[in-house]
Design an enzyme around this catalytic site. Structure first.
Site, short mmCIF file in Angstrom:
data_model
loop_
_atom_site.label_atom_id
_atom_site.label_comp_id
_atom_site.label_asym_id
_atom_site.label_seq_id
_atom_site.Cartn_x
_atom_site.Cartn_y
_atom_site.Cartn_z
N HIS A 12 0.84 -1.21 0.05
CA HIS A 12 0.20 -0.09 0.05
C HIS A 12 0.85 1.27 0.23
CE1 HIS A 12 0.80 -0.20 4.49
NE2 HIS A 12 0.66 0.97 4.35
C1 UD1 Z 1 -2.05 5.44 5.55
C2 UD1 Z 1 -0.59 6.10 6.30
C3 UD1 Z 1 0.46 5.10 6.36
C4 UD1 Z 1 -0.05 3.74 6.92
C5 UD1 Z 1 -1.47 3.17 6.29
C6 UD1 Z 1 -1.89 2.10 7.22
C7 UD1 Z 1 -0.21 8.65 6.22
C8 UD1 Z 1 0.72 9.49 5.37
N1 UD1 Z 1 -0.34 7.08 5.53
O1 UD1 Z 1 -1.78 5.16 4.27
O2 UD1 Z 1 1.43 5.48 6.82
O3 UD1 Z 1 0.98 2.83 6.56
O4 UD1 Z 1 -2.41 4.51 6.27
O5 UD1 Z 1 -2.88 1.36 6.31
O6 UD1 Z 1 -0.68 8.97 7.15
N2 UD1 Z 1 -9.45 4.46 1.98
C9 UD1 Z 1 -10.67 3.97 1.81
N3 UD1 Z 1 -11.23 3.59 3.02
C10 UD1 Z 1 -10.41 4.19 4.20
C11 UD1 Z 1 -9.47 4.91 4.13
C12 UD1 Z 1 -8.79 5.08 2.90
O7 UD1 Z 1 -11.19 3.39 0.70
O8 UD1 Z 1 -10.99 3.82 5.31
C13 UD1 Z 1 -8.68 4.70 0.46
C14 UD1 Z 1 -8.80 6.30 -0.13
O9 UD1 Z 1 -9.25 5.94 -1.39
C15 UD1 Z 1 -7.77 6.90 0.10
C16 UD1 Z 1 -6.51 5.87 0.17
O10 UD1 Z 1 -7.41 4.73 0.41
O11 UD1 Z 1 -7.50 7.93 -0.68
C17 UD1 Z 1 -5.48 6.12 0.95
O12 UD1 Z 1 -5.87 6.20 2.17
P1 UD1 Z 1 -5.03 7.38 3.36
O13 UD1 Z 1 -5.51 7.28 4.68
O14 UD1 Z 1 -4.61 8.58 2.60
O15 UD1 Z 1 -3.54 6.69 3.14
P2 UD1 Z 1 -3.05 5.05 3.41
O16 UD1 Z 1 -2.30 4.70 2.01
O17 UD1 Z 1 -4.24 4.35 3.93
N1 UDP Z 2 -3.89 -5.77 8.85
C1 UDP Z 2 -5.21 -6.23 8.96
N2 UDP Z 2 -5.74 -6.60 7.86
C2 UDP Z 2 -5.19 -6.36 6.65
C3 UDP Z 2 -4.13 -5.98 6.51
C4 UDP Z 2 -3.35 -5.56 7.50
O1 UDP Z 2 -5.70 -6.44 9.89
O2 UDP Z 2 -5.83 -6.60 5.61
C5 UDP Z 2 -3.13 -5.35 10.28
C6 UDP Z 2 -1.85 -6.21 10.44
O3 UDP Z 2 -2.35 -7.18 11.34
C7 UDP Z 2 -0.93 -5.16 10.99
C8 UDP Z 2 -1.52 -3.80 10.54
O4 UDP Z 2 -2.79 -4.17 10.03
O5 UDP Z 2 -0.89 -5.20 12.17
C9 UDP Z 2 -0.63 -3.17 9.48
O6 UDP Z 2 -1.23 -2.19 9.06
P1 UDP Z 2 -0.79 -1.45 7.54
O7 UDP Z 2 -0.04 -2.41 6.84
O8 UDP Z 2 -2.01 -0.90 6.98
O9 UDP Z 2 0.22 -0.25 8.23
P2 UDP Z 2 1.54 0.04 8.44
O10 UDP Z 2 1.93 -0.90 9.54
O11 UDP Z 2 2.34 -0.11 7.09
O12 UDP Z 2 1.64 1.51 8.99
#
Ligand code: UD1
Ligand code: UDP
Length: 397
Positions: free
Chosen positions: A205
């Site tokens: 992601h």
């Molecule tokens: C964010 C964090 C990242 C973390 C990740 C965990 C920042 C800069 N990034 O990235 O560090 O690793 O979360 O998963 O804070 N979306 C949905 N549903 C939701 C949320 C998001 O569909 O509930 C989609 C939207 O299209 C959105 C995209 O996901 O534009 C990205 O979401 P965003 O929260 O901006 O960043 P993440 O990639 O989730």
């Molecule tokens: N995770 C989850 N469901 C998923 C993918 C990840 O529950 O489909 C959990 C996983 O157990 C881990 C955490 O989400 O502890 C990781 O989050 P993510 O990779 O979104 O974010 P990051 O740690 O890179 O910020």
């Protein structure tokens, strides 16, 4: 304890990682409130985690949602200020490196003390928003709770006074212990018709990997190769960001790859624990797999989880197809007998003890709220040294 705490969360891993601290606060009947920034909002990213982790409902919801970095930061600054004015906490907790953690900067600007959890992690990769966030947070936080000795060292090397650094271990280690039974009982393997140690688990992601066609294409071709080579199913719970990019770039999901919607914490942890190998660009997954003793290939050229590389639970392979497949070959042939670098699963107990000791200090106003009566006979450099060491010049009071 007298202090009033405010916990800020906003994304999936925040909810997971705050579980032990919130549990401890509830157990000790400590005065705390929770603010949800609303960065993650879909059921499978948000409410499902509150439910599975038995996490209390937030007291405030800022409904910030998705958008540009400026949208998320700008809304956080404005909306969080109102919460702080109303709640008047003694200490704000910011977790790790995602945008909700920037709440600490708002608090600090308002003269409220800030605790940074997971302080000191460094990838030294300036492409990442997360690296910027963690450096900002570490530089303004009053208390830096750091997971390991190497993260503590990073902070000391940056000139942060040891008075403010507390090594408390990894919250995720305690979460995985707390939920061990529930994870083991989960039926996701049966539901997917897969078997222990006979499948790959994949997540991706990071914007630098999935927002651009080439790296995302490389990841998919690497998965194709891995399936051809090992013949084991590849389970890929896909982040909406990544699903949208696959569609936008018109990329093909290769044979053998089973895409799922993002799944719950219990399901995902069960899949991690029993995987043949995990291939990921997630931060927390590098830690989970290290703890579960499951081989991990990290599809990044940098990592702030350097302990996982040092103990040998993971290889940072980048997103070159050949490197990913090579790293998989190496990891699955490596003995999973590495040392867990995260100490004991006692993060919340350590936190609780430290907070108890700091209680008076946390409740006292920030020192620069009082105008210092500086003794003019002392040289500025003497004061500078004192401030740097975090000791309060006596003359202030
Ligand atoms: C964010 C964090 C990242 C973390 C990740 C965990 C920042 C800069 N990034 O990235 O560090 O690793 O979360 O998963 O804070 N979306 C949905 N549903 C939701 C949320 C998001 O569909 O509930 C989609 C939207 O299209 C959105 C995209 O996901 O534009 C990205 O979401 P965003 O929260 O901006 O960043 P993440 O990639 O989730
Ligand atoms: N995770 C989850 N469901 C998923 C993918 C990840 O529950 O489909 C959990 C996983 O157990 C881990 C955490 O989400 O502890 C990781 O989050 P993510 O990779 O979104 O974010 P990051 O740690 O890179 O910020």
């Amino acid at each position: 304890m007298k202090a009033k705490y405010l916990i800020v969360l906003g994304i999936r891993p925040d909810i997971i990682n705050y579980q032990p601290l919130v549990n401890e606060f509830k157990r000790k009947k400590i005065d705390f409130s929770i603010v949800h920034t609303g960065q993650h909002y879909s059921y499978f990213f948000d409410r499902l985690f509150f439910k599975q982790l038995n996490f209390p409902k937030p007291d405030y919801h800022l409904k910030i949602g998705s958008g540009s970095q400026a949208h998320q930061l700008g809304n956080l600054v404005q909306k969080f200020e109102n919460v702080l004015l109303k709640e008047k906490p003694d200490l704000v907790f910011s977790f790790s490196d995602a945008n909700p953690a920037l709440s600490g900067i708002v608090a600090s600007k308002m003269g409220i003390k800030v605790a940074h959890l997971e302080a000191g992690m460094r990838s030294y990769d300036w492409r990442m928003q997360e690296e910027k966030n963690r450096r900002l947070l570490d530089s303004i936080s009053d208390y830096l709770f750091t997971p390991t000795s190497s993260t503590k060292k990073n902070l000391i090397n940056e000139g942060i006074s040891t008075h403010r650094i507390f090594q408390v271990g990894k919250p995720i280690f305690e979460v995985l212990e707390n939920f061990k039974e529930k994870i083991d009982k989960n039926k996701i393997l049966e539901e997917l018709h897969i078997f222990k140690k006979n499948y790959f688990l994949v997540t991706a992601h990071r914007p630098e990997n999935v927002d651009v066609k080439r790296p995302l294409g490389n990841i998919l071709t690497a998965l194709e190769e891995i399936y051809k080579k090992y013949g084991k199913p590849i389970i890929f719970p896909i982040h909406p960001r990544t699903r949208a990019s696959i569609k936008k770039f018109n990329l093909k999901v290769p044979k053998g790859v089973k895409l799922l919607e993002p799944i719950g914490f219990l399901e995902f942890s069960k899949l991690e624990k029993n995987a043949f190998c995990c291939v990921t660009d997630s931060g927390t997954v590098q830690e989970d797999t290290c703890i579960f003793k499951v081989p991990c290939v990290t599809m990044r050229i940098s990592t702030e989880r350097s302990e996982t590389i040092e103990v040998g639970s993971s290889i940072a392979a980048g997103v070159n197809k050949i490197h990913i497949v090579d790293a998989v070959d190496k990891m699955v042939n490596r003995k999973s007998n590495w040392k867990n670098p995260y100490g004991k699963p006692d993060f919340s107990k350590k936190m609780s003890k430290i907070l108890e000791k700091l209680d008076n200090e946390i409740c006292s106003p920030k020192i620069w709220w009082d105008s210092p009566k500086i003794n003019s006979s002392k040289s500025i450099s003497e004061y500078k040294t004192k401030w740097k060491n975090s000791s309060i010049p006596d003359e202030i009071f």
